[in-house]
Design an enzyme around this catalytic site. Structure first.
Site, mmCIF file in Angstrom:
data_model
loop_
_atom_site.group_PDB
_atom_site.id
_atom_site.type_symbol
_atom_site.label_atom_id
_atom_site.label_comp_id
_atom_site.label_asym_id
_atom_site.label_seq_id
_atom_site.Cartn_x
_atom_site.Cartn_y
_atom_site.Cartn_z
ATOM 1 C CE1 TYR A 153 -4.155 1.401 -0.361
ATOM 2 C CE2 TYR A 153 -3.667 2.644 1.631
ATOM 3 C CZ TYR A 153 -4.473 2.405 0.531
ATOM 4 O OH TYR A 153 -5.582 3.181 0.317
ATOM 5 C CE LYS A 161 -7.360 5.994 0.354
ATOM 6 N NZ LYS A 161 -8.388 6.791 -0.361
HETATM 7 C C1 N5H Z 1 -2.845 -3.117 0.272
HETATM 8 C C2 N5H Z 1 -3.623 -3.041 -0.795
HETATM 9 C C3 N5H Z 1 -3.242 -3.600 -2.135
HETATM 10 C C4 N5H Z 1 -2.123 -2.792 -2.850
HETATM 11 C C5 N5H Z 1 -2.412 -1.344 -3.075
HETATM 12 C C6 N5H Z 1 -3.422 -0.816 -3.794
HETATM 13 C C7 N5H Z 1 -3.710 0.599 -3.887
HETATM 14 C C8 N5H Z 1 -4.713 1.079 -4.611
HETATM 15 C C9 N5H Z 1 -5.119 2.524 -4.656
HETATM 16 C C10 N5H Z 1 -4.627 3.376 -5.801
HETATM 17 C C11 N5H Z 1 -5.565 4.545 -5.900
HETATM 18 C C12 N5H Z 1 -4.562 2.606 -7.107
HETATM 19 C C13 N5H Z 1 -3.977 3.344 -8.297
HETATM 20 O O1 N5H Z 1 -3.761 4.532 -8.277
HETATM 21 C C14 N5H Z 1 -3.704 2.514 -9.538
HETATM 22 C C15 N5H Z 1 -3.106 3.316 -10.692
HETATM 23 O O2 N5H Z 1 -1.697 3.370 -10.587
HETATM 24 C C16 N5H Z 1 -3.434 2.632 -12.042
HETATM 25 N N1 N5H Z 1 -4.871 2.547 -12.297
HETATM 26 C C17 N5H Z 1 -5.564 3.488 -12.975
HETATM 27 O O3 N5H Z 1 -5.050 4.492 -13.436
HETATM 28 C C18 N5H Z 1 -7.053 3.249 -13.140
HETATM 29 C C19 N5H Z 1 -7.372 3.128 -14.609
HETATM 30 C C20 N5H Z 1 -7.788 4.402 -12.455
HETATM 31 C C21 N5H Z 1 -9.282 4.242 -12.508
HETATM 32 O O4 N5H Z 1 -7.362 4.395 -11.101
HETATM 33 C C22 N5H Z 1 -7.278 5.562 -10.419
HETATM 34 N N2 N5H Z 1 -6.815 5.495 -9.164
HETATM 35 O O5 N5H Z 1 -7.597 6.612 -10.919
HETATM 36 C C23 N5H Z 1 -4.905 -2.285 -0.701
HETATM 37 C C24 N5H Z 1 -6.152 -3.084 -1.018
HETATM 38 C C25 N5H Z 1 -6.277 -4.319 -0.129
HETATM 39 C C26 N5H Z 1 -7.400 -2.173 -0.778
HETATM 40 C C27 N5H Z 1 -7.484 -1.020 -1.785
HETATM 41 C C28 N5H Z 1 -7.593 -1.367 -3.202
HETATM 42 C C29 N5H Z 1 -7.430 0.248 -1.302
HETATM 43 C C30 N5H Z 1 -7.577 1.493 -2.089
HETATM 44 O O6 N5H Z 1 -7.140 2.563 -1.607
HETATM 45 O O7 N5H Z 1 -8.138 1.477 -3.208
#
Ligand code: N5H
Length: 255
Positions: free
Chosen positions: A156, A163
């Site tokens: 994370y 957060k």
């Molecule tokens: C411990 C965990 C699992 C590992 C970490 C996950 C973190 C997720 C959050 C961020 C926001 C994800 C993110 O930014 C992904 C981007 O690099 C690529 N994706 C994108 O660009 C897509 C297309 C768009 C829609 O995404 C965004 N953010 O705009 C945490 C999990 C167990 C829980 C979890 C998933 C938490 C969380 O904060 O969402």
């Protein structure tokens, strides 16, 4: 009468039909709210516009939360249409994929700053932009967090730091806007397989652990988060502000 009949709500952060923001938007419409939604870019617009139309959203607007002009334009439009706002939902976060795995030591200055800007500062920017509209109607601001902002979880990383900043921003904002009758709260949701979570390492392992150890012995659903959002948006929670409310099957109480 719905729980939100007569209320005006704006939801930031719908990406697709699995988004927490989408479950919240649907629940708000079901309970009688008028709805505005925003999309972050043209790629997401293709998914968000049809979803918004399917629930009869009044407004569908572009908004990159890094851009103060976008934010200004959104609230100018809301002001013109509604003259005030009852609820703002912030369900927005971003971190570079390569910084959501491996050692936190590998976090770059740019990656740290980007995650903080989009995932934490944006709440402050939106609160500031919406403040005159929310003040008009004793509004409620709701954001989405995760337990990784309070405890260390593998992968994370920089999102956990963002957060933590987001949750503390909820408390400082609650104090800042409380005198105007505006409330600010966060929902800390258990792991949900959203588009943001897709492809990030360790998700399944963490969700599996929750299902095994949480008091309810299962994961939660987007609809359960939407239920909490309804409560925080409605007058049922009129005495609640500055709170981080867990919707996580009780996982956070387990040692
Ligand atoms: C411990 C965990 C699992 C590992 C970490 C996950 C973190 C997720 C959050 C961020 C926001 C994800 C993110 O930014 C992904 C981007 O690099 C690529 N994706 C994108 O660009 C897509 C297309 C768009 C829609 O995404 C965004 N953010 O705009 C945490 C999990 C167990 C829980 C979890 C998933 C938490 C969380 O904060 O969402």
């Amino acid at each position: 009468m719905g729980l939100l009949t007569g209320k005006k709500a704006i939801v930031f952060g719908i990406a697709n039909e699995k988004s927490i923001a989408w479950a919240i938007a649907q629940a708000f419409r079901r309970e009688g709210a008028d709805l505005a939604v925003t999309y972050a870019n043209e790629t997401l617009a293709k998914r968000v516009i049809p979803l918004a139309e399917s629930v009869g959203a009044s407004l569908v607007l572009p908004c990159d939360v890094r851009d103060d002009d976008d934010i200004k334009a959104v609230f100018a439009r809301v002001e013109r249409s509604w003259g005030g706002l009852d609820t703002l939902v912030h369900s927005v976060a971003f971190a570079n994929k390569d910084e959501l795995k491996g050692s936190f030591l590998n976090t770059s200055r740019e990656g740290f700053s980007l995650a903080m800007d989009i995932s934490a500062y944006s709440l402050v920017a939106l609160a500031k932009g919406a403040h005159p509209l929310l003040k008009e109607r004793q509004g409620s601001i709701i954001t989405l967090s995760y337990y990784g902002g309070q405890k260390v979880f593998p992968n994370y990383n920089v999102m956990g730091v963002a957060k933590a900043a987001l949750e503390m921003s909820v408390r400082y904002l609650a104090e800042a806007v409380g005198p105007d009758g505006i409330r600010v709260n966060a929902i800390s949701a258990g792991p949900l397989k959203t588009l943001a979570a897709a492809g990030v390492g360790g998700f399944n392992q963490i969700a599996g652990h929750v299902a095994e150890k949480a008091p309810l012995r299962r994961n939660i659903s987007q609809d359960e988060v939407a239920g909490a959002a309804l409560y925080l948006a409605s007058d049922l929670s009129s005495g609640v502000t500055g709170e981080v409310h867990f919707v996580d099957s009780g996982y956070n109480i387990i040692g």
